[in-house]
Structure formats: C-alpha cells, structure tokens
Design an enzyme around this catalytic site. Structure first.
Site, PDB file in Angstrom:
ATOM      1  CB  CYS A  81      -0.940   0.019   1.250  1.00 37.25           C
ATOM      2  SG  CYS A  81      -2.443   1.041   1.225  1.00 37.25           S
ATOM      3  CE1 TYR A  82       3.062   7.364   2.495  1.00 33.65           C
ATOM      4  CE2 TYR A  82       4.850   6.012   3.310  1.00 33.65           C
ATOM      5  CZ  TYR A  82       4.281   7.347   2.886  1.00 33.65           C
ATOM      6  OH  TYR A  82       5.174   8.470   3.157  1.00 33.65           O
ATOM      7  CG  HIS A 194      -3.523  -3.671   3.502  1.00 38.09           C
ATOM      8  ND1 HIS A 194      -2.376  -3.084   3.953  1.00 38.09           N
ATOM      9  CD2 HIS A 194      -4.217  -2.650   3.000  1.00 38.09           C
ATOM     10  CE1 HIS A 194      -2.712  -1.899   4.281  1.00 38.09           C
ATOM     11  NE2 HIS A 194      -3.538  -1.372   3.531  1.00 38.09           N
ATOM     12  CD  GLU A 196      -1.059  -6.061   5.761  1.00 41.26           C
ATOM     13  OE1 GLU A 196      -1.105  -4.882   6.028  1.00 41.26           O
ATOM     14  OE2 GLU A 196      -0.874  -6.779   4.564  1.00 41.26           O
ATOM     15  CE  LYS A 395      -1.369 -13.413  26.479  1.00 33.57           C
ATOM     16  NZ  LYS A 395      -0.645 -13.334  27.710  1.00 33.57           N
TER      17      LYS A 395
END
Length: 539
Positions: A81-82, A194, A196, A395
């Site tokens: 993206c950016y 994106h 991710e 976690k």
C-alpha cells in the site's frame, strides 16, 4: 543466525499483522519504526525488507520517506500500500489521488507471472477449461496466471499512475491499473492491497512466497529454535550474575521464568508477590506449580498492605497502573537486596501487544492506549537491567514456546491475567472488601465456563466490579447493590478481539450463581464490545 526479515512501520493499523503472517511462514522478523537508525535495523542481518502501509500521501511535505540504506543494501523489498507508493515515488514513478477511493473488498486479476504468485499457481488447474488443447505447457502457465483472480482487501485513497523505470505490472483491479508491480532483476515488488489481513484469503501465501522464494529465507523459525536462541541470549546477558523474575503465575511470566531457568538455573530466583489482587486460590497454585512441581527457586512475598495502602483513594486507571508498576519494582529491589549482592537483572514476561499499547520505542508513532505496568509504568530510577525474552512475541506464540519448554497445559493454556491483577477490574477505588466481592464473582465465571467446556474456545474471560449500584428485589424487599459485568472474548493475538457468543443457558447460570452466592451483588451484565473499539480489559 536464523534468517530474518525487517519490517518498517509507516503507521499502518495492520503492521503487526504483517509480522504475524511472516512468522506463520516460519521466518523470523522484527518491526522497526520507518526512521529507526540504520545500525539498529541492519543488526538483525535481514535478508529482505517489507514496507508497511500508512495513513500519509507520499507526495505531501513531511510524509515518511524511504531510508536510503534500504535500496543501497541490494536486498529484496516488498512495499504494501503506502510502501508500494513510496517505492514508486522514490524510483521515478507517479503517485496521485485516485478518482475513486478503494476501501474494503476488491478483486485483483493477475497480469503477469511473478515469484510472488508461486503459491497461487495451484489455482491454474481450475482454469484448464479456458485453455486451448493445442497450447504448450508454458502457454498454459502464462494463460492461467493472466486469468487468475482472487479477493483482496484494499485501503487507499492514492494510486500508482505510472510505474518507475524497469518495473512491470503484475496485477490490476477495477480501480487500480497497477495493483501489483515488480522489478524482477532488483527483486523490488509492490502490492496495492493488504496481504496481511484475513480479508485477503491468499495473502499469507503471497507473503510466504516473498520471504522464502524471493528473499531466500529458510522456514526454520520454530518454538524450539526460539527457545534455543533465547537461552543463549539470556546466558550471554546474565553471565555470572544473578537474576530475579517477577512471577505472577500467568502464562507470560511463567514462560519467561521457564526460559530463564533453563538458561541460568539457580542463578535465577522467582519472586511471587501477593498483592492482595489475585484471583481466588491463585497464590497456592503458583507456589505448588513452580516451587514444588518444577523445582524453581521461589520466594513468596506478602505485600498486600503495601499495595492497598498505595492505592487508597485512587480511582484513575492510568494512575493505578503506574502506582502498581513502581510498587512492584520497589519490592523486587528490596527482595533482591535481601538475597545478597549480584541480583542486578529482572526477568519480565513483556509481550509485543504490551509494547504497542504502551507506545514503546519500537512503535514511536503509535497512540498510547494504556500504560502496561511492566512497560510504561516502570520507574526511571529502576536498579535492574531488564531481560524480556518474549518482548517480540504474540500470545499464541508464547503458548507454543511454553509447550516447547514442557510446561504443563494448565499453565500454558491458562487465561491471561493482567499484571496489576484485580485492581484494573475493580473500577473505581480498590478496597479489600471490593476485591473480595470481585474475587468470588470471578471464580464463578471461570468455574461455569470450564464446566461448559468453553475454556479453550474463549481466549480470556473474567468479571468486572463496576463503580455503580442498581436497584433490585430480593426476598420481596428492595436492594441497592453492586453491578458485576462479565467479559469474554475470542482472539488469536490479543491485538484485536471479538466478544464470545456464550450460550444463553451458561450466562444464566453465571448470573444466577453470582447474584445468589456473592454478597452485595444484585445485577449481572454481559459486555458485547469488540476490540476495537473497546479494549479487552475495562481499565
């Protein structure tokens, strides 16, 4: 040294998800602010860089820029993206505002083959009906790639209007003529979408192709390899010295303690501090597990009066956390002095979400959500050198490391418990009476969810004592008593979370038991807020 990837953070809300996807590909990575010193980033000895998205426009004055050493290194780069727009801008292409913004789901069509699409080629077999029987195998591949479409998640107002010299278009969408680009010779790539986020279903495969096939990283980063590296690192840091570990009994401090114990053995003393803000039966369980069952050197410290006195009259949650953080350190310092000279190291179970939410140095542009007692709440004049082996883990990764260390399931899968304990679940002033009320209500929540077989499905659950009272009726008489809120969430990484859909009959049993068995409570409510906009804890 394990092959690694450096991720530069330009302020995207998704940056930490990039790290998760890279680690899911069994490649180690670390996040750095985009303007982190070159020496700090290159100390990782990365085999490639990923540039995150961000809220800025690359052509605006003062927008985050691309550090020169990134391109000078000659290593592969993937801009998202950016990050893609930044590569374009720096290398001579054109970025401009799009006529139509593209936020949310979109469909991308591949226009050329690329190493990024390596893991997508299995879909080509589903396109055979489009391909001429007379086509060669190479033509089959080219034809299939150029007709492959898949769902992605877009979030941008600017777009690439023309590519830099040497780049070729790799994909397009309805609103982005260059939804992906590449310079194969220099191993520079950009994706406008994106990969991710979960809304790009095959995005993890694209990231895996970049780090493994383009960067050449061996997918060898496993919990076992992390244990081995952490043990070596702790031994090197402590040397012949002595360390103490703040052991709360939660999974984070337990795994940190187990790592340190494996590394330095009897050079480690675990300090279990009873703050008076523990869950029901917690103190006894911690001592039994770590001192007797695991053979760790453990000193139990009763500091109930210290903490309650320090918190008297305090209602602001940030002030609570800072008071508790400093009080912990002072008690650790006092106990370390009593153990003798040389205890200059403090082992903590700090996780990456703690660092992000406390606006730690790894993410300078992040907005502080709350001060974690073990990050932003530490006093400036602390006498210890910190050892934080879990500082870059999420976690679920910590649990995997705990299992690799041989910790029992009741510790590894124990629900998270905040360092400040019940102090941040007693909203308003913390008193012994209010703590006792919450302790009993919280025990009922845990018992009923366990009886219903939901303890593994729910990532975190607890009760909260609210600073309000409500009118009720008990025994035909009017009551004006406390309100307890029940909170339960599902999540993988604790950076985002959704409220758990607990069956109504289970909620009914929880409410009935609390109202009937906990003195001073006449109402129970259930929190159905996700994160964001809420946080998991109430304070």
């Amino acid at each position: 040294m394990t092959d690694s990837i450096a991720i530069l953070d330009f302020g995207s809300q998704y940056t930490q998800l990039i790290a998760r996807r890279v680690r899911e590909a069994r490649v180690y990575c670390e996040l750095f602010p985009w303007d982190a010193p070159e020496v700090q980033v290159m100390a990782l000895q990365p085999r490639g860089f990923i540039l995150s998205g961000g809220p800025n426009s690359v052509y605006e004055p003062g927008a985050p820029g691309l550090p020169r050493y990134i391109l000078d290194s000659g290593l592969p780069v993937l801009g998202l993206c950016y990050g893609m727009q930044l590569l374009t801008h720096v290398l001579g292409g054109v970025v401009a505002p799009a006529q139509s913004r593209e936020y949310g789901p979109a469909v991308v069509e591949l226009t050329a083959d690329s190493p990024l699409w390596t893991n997508l080629k299995s879909q080509i077999s589903n396109l055979k009906y489009q391909i001429s029987k007379s086509a060669t195998e190479s033509e089959d591949l080219k034809f299939g790639i150029c007709h492959l479409k898949f769902d992605v998640w877009m979030s941008h107002g600017d777009r690439v209007e023309s590519l830099p010299p040497g780049f070729v278009p790799l994909a397009k969408s309805d609103n982005s003529p260059f939804a992906a680009m590449g310079h194969p010779a220099r191993k520079l790539y950009g994706l406008q979408f994106h990969p991710e986020v979960k809304h790009t279903p095959r995005g993890a495969e694209i990231l895996s192709a970049f780090v493994v096939d383009v960067c050449g990283c061996a997918p060898t980063w496993t919990p076992a390899s992390f244990v081995e590296q952490s043990v070596e690192s702790i031994r090197a840091q402590v040397g012949p010295g002595q360390a103490v570990c703040g052991l709360s009994g939660g999974v984070d401090s337990a795994v940190a303690a187990a790592l340190a114990h494996r590394a330095i053995g009897d050079q480690l003393t675990c300090l279990f501090v009873d703050t008076g803000m523990l869950r029901k039966g917690e103190g006894e369980q911690v001592v039994e597990t770590f001192q007797r069952a695991m053979g760790m050197r453990l000193a139990a410290v009763n500091a109930i009066e210290d903490f309650l006195t320090a918190l008297e009259g305090v209602t602001d949650p940030e002030q609570k956390r800072k008071i508790i953080g400093e009080k912990f350190i002072r008690i650790f310092e006092r106990e370390a002095r009593s153990l003798g000279a040389g205890h200059e190291f403090l082992v903590q179970g700090t996780l990456y979400p703690d660092v992000i939410e406390s606006r730690g140095p790894e993410r300078q542009a992040a907005v502080k959500i709350k001060t974690h007692h073990n990050v932003g709440g530490l006093p400036a004049d602390m006498q210890f050198e910190l050892i934080e082996p879990l500082r870059y883990l999420f976690k679920d990764e910590v649990r995997a490391v705990g299992s690799a260390l041989g910790l029992p399931d009741e510790i590894v899968w124990r629900q998270p418990f905040p360092g400040p304990g019940l102090a941040v679940r007693v909203l308003g002033e913390v008193t012994w009476e209010r703590l006792q009320t919450l302790r009993e209500a919280d025990a009922i929540v845990r018992e009923e969810l366990c009886a219903a077989g939901l303890e593994r499905e729910i990532a975190q659950s607890f009760a909260v004592l609210l600073p309000v009272k409500s009118v009720g009726v008990m025994g035909d008489g009017r009551t004006y008593q406390n309100v307890v809120a029940v909170r339960a969430v599902t999540t993988d990484d604790f950076m985002t979370a959704d409220w758990a859909r607990i069956p109504a009959d289970v909620l009914a049993r929880i409410s009935n038991r609390i109202v009937n068995q906990v003195p001073g409570v006449n109402r129970v409510v259930y929190d159905i807020t996700s994160k964001p906009p809420g946080t998991i804890e109430w304070e």
